[in-house]
Design an enzyme around this catalytic site. Structure first.
Site, PDB file in Angstrom:
ATOM      1  N   GLY A   1       0.820  -1.203   0.000  1.00 15.48           N
ATOM      2  CA  GLY A   1       0.000   0.000   0.000  1.00 15.48           C
ATOM      3  C   GLY A   1       0.851   1.249   0.000  1.00 15.48           C
ATOM      4  O   GLY A   1       2.020   1.252  -0.412  1.00 15.48           O
ATOM      5  N   SER A   2       0.283   2.341   0.506  1.00 15.99           N
ATOM      6  CA  SER A   2       0.933   3.648   0.361  1.00 15.99           C
ATOM      7  C   SER A   2       2.190   3.818   1.195  1.00 15.99           C
ATOM      8  O   SER A   2       2.893   4.816   1.038  1.00 15.99           O
ATOM      9  CB  SER A   2      -0.061   4.759   0.700  1.00 15.99           C
ATOM     10  OG  SER A   2      -1.047   4.843  -0.315  1.00 15.99           O
ATOM     11  N   VAL A   3       2.496   2.876   2.090  1.00 17.64           N
ATOM     12  CA  VAL A   3       3.801   2.916   2.751  1.00 17.64           C
ATOM     13  C   VAL A   3       4.913   2.896   1.706  1.00 17.64           C
ATOM     14  O   VAL A   3       5.990   3.454   1.910  1.00 17.64           O
ATOM     15  CB  VAL A   3       3.941   1.721   3.730  1.00 17.64           C
ATOM     16  CG1 VAL A   3       5.367   1.584   4.223  1.00 17.64           C
ATOM     17  CG2 VAL A   3       2.992   1.894   4.908  1.00 17.64           C
TER      18      VAL A   3
END
Length: 669
Positions: free
Chosen positions: A312-314
């Site tokens: 994900g956006s990590v």
């Protein structure tokens, strides 16, 4: 010869024939004839008697000499053996070297995590058991958890003694009390075998790190298996990097999140940013390491190392670091985030649409998928692949545990437009949480990548040797933008009173059994580092498929699900690690020092990317294609009637890994 008798003598005996008449005075003389043979026989006998006398005399002399010699050697002047002769006559005893038991496993502070204690196994020679049924009944009364009928069968009930087995185990894990109870029964043919029993005093604490052992003591999983040879040949304890106190706190907080959000699984990691040491690693659900063999496979599965999830956006931390380190992108550059990006039949959107162009700090702050995709398009697939190779995303993780899997990613020779864009915000690639945490170390520590380790680093020895993969200046600006995320952006719930925390939220759609993304089903995560003036530790929490509640306002994003758990962990472990909270004034000064404006202006003499200047020199063709423009280096149009030229690889769609079908992607909050 003449014989004369007196008158008063008794009458002589009746004479023999030829003898003188009784009473007569004259005897007849008999003549005896001796032949030559008789004389020879007499001579021979005489000679034999002489020889016997000589032989007897010789033996007497010999025995006299022997008696005298023995008397001299043993009584008068005994001859004692030398020390060498005495040593040679002694029996040679071969003493086996002492057996090395399985070594202890401790945490970095010496707390025992695994220890071998004396134990016993119960076995029998059924041929010697007089009555198997009676013996089984007695044993069942003395031992808990054994079945009398099963034991009777193993002892050979109903089978003649000579035809029974010679050896059977009855119980391989006797407690001392059970050993005494069985011994008091005095059943013939029942015996004890001494052994070592592996014990894990804290049960499920660090269970996935420790693993477990077989009934014979051989390592079966975790470090017990990875270091099996060392543990069985060296008496020195195996000292892990784990801190039992921190591990316990992380376990408690993660379990709380798992329960609150009704999650089927979760994991959390705390790692030293300057050594790669893992201070805590928790995977839930877990198991009691004392009962590894009976734990179900779901509990045995280590989600931190063997689990692979879209980050994900990590992952935007990687995209931003790659772009800033290249020099093509600067943190003051702006990108068009005003409308979704169309890629084939799919659209890339943001969670909260905007009508403005965003600078790099704001893109990270609000977690804009569109902004990350614009940056990735400028960099291109070759730059992405080169960066991921430096971060070792294309091979199994190096860690002292058995079997880290291969990551899942697009085939490198088919890394097309959709792959380039979706990977920029953490979709279309699946890696383990431990690999993800490892990749964040250089982002916060000044640019050095360290291999993760479960072994404690000797503080008096040479420091671990890392590999520089980005510039110090890149890490410096990334730390400030991560601090922005916690102070002003999607990571506000990770703020901890007294600490400067930086981080990044992550929300990834979950891939279903048919390879498509499930609707309204996310994995929520948060990546944090602290203290951001000199980051010492990285903390990561991943909660799988959480269900919302009133505290999350119906959302299942990383900012609402995972960030609060990270905040509680940092607040509890900070003082244990010697990092004390700062005062209000000091904290305000640090916050101001460790942030950058969300809408920065370029330095004097620099021109920022933005409206009217969207492409830096060397931008990849994908950046132009997203705007429907022809790249500067595109081949000329095909003349009428000529064969069409081969299309560039930029037009090809990437072959997607299992479970990757991008549809509409929203930013993680």
């Amino acid at each position: 010869m003449t014989l004369t008798f007196r008158p008063d003598d008794p009458p002589p005996p009746e004479r023999r024939k030829g003898s003188p008449h009784r009473g007569g005075a004259t005897l007849r003389v008999e003549r005896v004839r001796v032949t030559g043979a008789d004389l020879d026989q007499r001579a021979t006998l005489k000679k034999a008697r002489g020889r016997l006398l000589i032989t007897a005399a010789a033996f007497v002399v010999i025995y006299a000499v022997l008696i005298g010699r023995l008397t001299w050697a043993t009584v008068i002047h005994p001859i004692l053996p030398s020390s060498a002769q005495i040593a040679a006559m002694q029996p040679q005893l071969t003493v086996a070297p002492p057996t090395v038991g399985r070594a202890d496993i401790t945490d970095r502070n010496g707390t025992i995590l695994a220890v071998s204690l004396p134990g016993a196994e119960l076995y029998a020679d059924p041929r010697q058991v007089p009555d198997p049924t009676e013996a089984a009944t007695l044993l069942a009364n003395a031992l808990s958890g054994i079945d009398a009928s099963d034991v009777a069968l193993r002892l050979g009930a109903g089978i003649p003694a000579p035809k029974r087995k010679e050896f059977v185990y009855l119980d391989r894990r006797l407690t001392p009390a059970e050993e005494v109870a069985v011994n008091s029964l005095g059943i013939p043919g029942i015996y004890f075998e001494k052994k070592e029993e592996r014990h894990y005093p804290d049960g499920d604490l660090a269970a996935h790190i420790l693993g477990g052992v077989r009934i014979d003591g051989t390592g079966l999983a975790g470090v017990e298996r990875y270091f099996n040879k060392q543990l069985t040949t060296s008496p020195q304890p195996l000292v892990l990097s784990i801190d039992a106190g921190i591990e316990s706190i992380v376990h408690e907080e993660l379990q709380s999140a798992l329960t609150e959000f009704q999650s089927p699984g979760a994991c959390a990691i705390v790692m030293n940013a300057h050594t790669g040491e893992v201070l805590a690693m928790v995977s839930l659900p877990d198991y009691d390491a004392n009962d590894y063999a009976t734990a179900d496979r779901n509990a045995q599965f280590n989600r931190c190392v063997n689990g692979e999830y879209e980050p994900g956006s990590v992952f935007k931390l990687q995209t931003m670091s790659m772009a800033l380190d290249s020099g093509m992108i600067h943190y003051w550059d702006y990108f068009d985030t005003t409308h979704p990006l169309k890629v084939g039949r799919f659209f890339i959107t943001d969670f909260e649409p905007t009508t403005q162009w965003m600078a790099v700090p704001e893109i990270l702050n609000v977690s804009s998928n569109i902004g990350a995709s614009r940056i990735a398009a400028i960099m291109g697939p070759q730059a992405e692949q080169a960066w991921f190779k430096k971060q070792e995303f294309f091979k199994p993780l190096k860690i002292q545990l058995p079997g880290p899997p291969w990551p899942q990613y697009h085939p490198l020779n088919q890394w097309g437009l959709s792959g380039t864009l979706t990977v920029s915000f953490g979709a279309g690639i699946a890696i383990s949480p431990l690999a993800l945490v490892t990749s964040v170390l250089p982002v916060v520590n000044g640019g050095i990548r360290y291999e993760p380790t479960l072994l404690a680093v000797n503080p008096n020895g040479p420091p671990p040797q890392g590999v520089r993969i980005m510039k110090q200046s890149t890490s410096d600006i990334m730390r400030k933008m991560m601090t922005d995320v916690v102070l002003f952006g999607t990571g506000k719930n990770a703020a901890v009173p007294g600490y400067v925390v930086g981080g990044k939220t992550g929300t990834a759609q979950v891939v279903g059994p048919n390879g498509t993304y499930l609707q309204h089903t996310n994995n929520a995560s948060f990546m944090a580092a602290f203290p951001m003036d000199d980051p010492q530790y990285v903390v990561y929490v991943l909660v799988l498929q959480p269900k919302p509640d009133k505290t999350t306002y119906g959302f299942t994003t990383g900012g609402f699900i995972a960030a609060p758990t990270v905040a509680r962990i940092i607040g509890r472990i900070g003082p244990m690690l010697g990092i004390m909270p700062a005062s209000g004034a000091q904290l305000a000064a640090l916050d101001a020092q460790l942030t950058v404006p969300l809408n920065p202006t370029p330095p004097p003499g620099q021109r920022a990317l933005g409206p009217g200047n969207p492409y830096p020199p060397g931008a990849n063709d994908y950046a132009y294609e997203l705007n429907g423009q022809t790249p500067p280096d595109a081949p000329p149009a095909t003349p009428p009637g000529a064969k069409p030229a081969k299309k560039l690889n930029r037009q090809a769609e990437a072959a997607r890994p299992a479970g990757f079908t991008p549809k509409v992607h929203h930013a993680a909050a």
